[in-house]
Scaffold this motif. Structure first.
Motif, PDB file in Angstrom:
ATOM      1  N   THR A   1       0.831  -1.205   0.000  1.00  0.00           N
ATOM      2  CA  THR A   1       0.000   0.000   0.000  1.00  0.00           C
ATOM      3  C   THR A   1       0.866   1.255   0.000  1.00  0.00           C
ATOM      4  O   THR A   1       0.658   2.178  -0.793  1.00  0.00           O
TER       5      THR A   1
ATOM      6  N   SER B   1     -12.057   7.228  -1.504  1.00  0.00           N
ATOM      7  CA  SER B   1     -11.318   7.969  -0.495  1.00  0.00           C
ATOM      8  C   SER B   1     -11.191   9.410  -0.970  1.00  0.00           C
ATOM      9  O   SER B   1     -10.511   9.696  -1.961  1.00  0.00           O
TER      10      SER B   1
ATOM     11  N   LEU C   1     -10.786   2.377  -3.687  1.00  0.00           N
ATOM     12  CA  LEU C   1     -10.182   1.171  -3.121  1.00  0.00           C
ATOM     13  C   LEU C   1     -11.093  -0.011  -3.410  1.00  0.00           C
ATOM     14  O   LEU C   1     -12.319   0.109  -3.428  1.00  0.00           O
ATOM     15  N   GLN C   2     -10.461  -1.173  -3.588  1.00  0.00           N
ATOM     16  CA  GLN C   2     -11.211  -2.405  -3.824  1.00  0.00           C
ATOM     17  C   GLN C   2     -10.325  -3.601  -3.499  1.00  0.00           C
ATOM     18  O   GLN C   2      -9.101  -3.546  -3.684  1.00  0.00           O
TER      19      GLN C   2
ATOM     20  N   LEU D   1      -5.423  -5.556  -1.669  1.00  0.00           N
ATOM     21  CA  LEU D   1      -6.060  -4.245  -1.636  1.00  0.00           C
ATOM     22  C   LEU D   1      -5.458  -3.422  -2.761  1.00  0.00           C
ATOM     23  O   LEU D   1      -4.252  -3.217  -2.822  1.00  0.00           O
ATOM     24  N   ARG D   2      -6.334  -2.948  -3.660  1.00  0.00           N
ATOM     25  CA  ARG D   2      -5.847  -2.197  -4.809  1.00  0.00           C
ATOM     26  C   ARG D   2      -6.466  -0.806  -4.827  1.00  0.00           C
ATOM     27  O   ARG D   2      -7.556  -0.578  -4.312  1.00  0.00           O
ATOM     28  N   PHE D   3      -5.744   0.110  -5.468  1.00  0.00           N
ATOM     29  CA  PHE D   3      -6.167   1.497  -5.571  1.00  0.00           C
ATOM     30  C   PHE D   3      -6.368   1.841  -7.042  1.00  0.00           C
ATOM     31  O   PHE D   3      -5.604   1.385  -7.910  1.00  0.00           O
TER      32      PHE D   3
END
Length: 270
Positions: A60, A183, A190-191, A197-199
């Motif tokens: 992250t 966000s 985010l997903q 966890l990816r952005f």
């Protein structure tokens, strides 16, 4: 002012209340900041949660740091950095983000000294205590004024998010839109995707380091292939030009020989 206006308790390290902080001299403030621990006391440490926990938080920070650096936005990011709010027990979220501040190296985030609190906190759950992250932190982080809070439950592949209500120190859940959690702090979505966890920005996933390396390698391969094709084209062009030159020279030689032979015939007739 006393020579030792505030003493940090090593078993429960806290920053001084804001009222006291404002009365201190710059030298006294610097001394207090330096005395605040940059790691958890033994009594507050938690069992390690293995590679999945480390990889999630470090990935992250790496992805976000790379993205904000590319677009020239100042966002300070850190993993498990001790955070000190005035008069509060120290805590260290897995990932923190503070916008519009310099991304210099820090040993702690001391709110009074920095002049600003956290804008975003993110916790990763693998085998830890879910009640701390999903209940106690929700109340505490809202009370401290942290604008957004996300929890990535790596074990259950779930994502939860909260945002401060306007003018209140209380969170409201962030509801996903088409599976994405927005966000406002980061300006990203985010997903959870394939256990990660990816952005996302504009519907496109921010690339991770290995993905960027693979893309660069593919680009280099294409460049090398194009370079090879160009070399082949140049070699073929040189060959064709050489053959054309040879044909022209042969034609000129034959023409010269024919003219010479014609001159000889004329001389015999004369």
């Amino acid at each position: 002012m006393a020579s030792d206006p505030y003493r940090v308790n090593p078993d429960d390290p806290r920053a001084p209340p804001q009222e006291l902080w404002e009365q201190l001299t710059p030298e006294e403030r610097a001394q207090i900041v330096d005395s605040l621990p940059s790691e958890f006391p033994v009594s507050q440490t938690h069992p390690p949660e293995g590679d999945p926990h480390y990889e999630a938080k470090s990935r992250t920070r790496e992805v976000l740091g790379s993205f904000f650096s590319r677009i020239g936005r100042k966002v300070y990011l850190a993993c498990e950095l001790p955070v000190y709010y005035p008069g509060e027990s120290m805590f260290a979220p897995d990932v923190i983000a503070v916008v519009d501040v310099e991304s210099r190296s820090r040993m702690r985030w001391m709110v009074s000294a920095e002049g600003k609190g956290l804008d975003l906190a993110l916790e990763v759950i693998v085998a830890g205590e879910r009640r701390k992250d999903l209940e106690r932190n929700v109340e505490r982080f809202a009370r401290l004024g942290i604008r957004e809070y996300f929890v990535f439950d790596r074990g259950r592949l779930r994502l939860s998010g909260w945002r401060l209500e306007e003018g209140r120190r209380a969170y409201r859940p962030i509801l996903p839109q088409h599976g994405f959690y927005r966000s406002e702090v980061l300006g990203l979505e985010l997903q959870v995707d394939d256990e990660r966890l990816r952005f996302y920005v504009g519907g496109a996933a921010l690339p991770e380091a290995q993905e960027m390396i693979s893309r660069l390698e593919h680009m280099m391969e294409r460049v090398e292939a194009s370079h090879t094709d160009l070399e082949h084209q140049l070699t073929e062009e040189v060959r064709l030009r050489a053959e054309e030159t040879q044909r022209r020279e042969d034609a000129e030689r034959r023409l010269a020989e024919a003219l010479a032979e014609l001159e000889q015939l004329r001389g015999k007739r004369d």
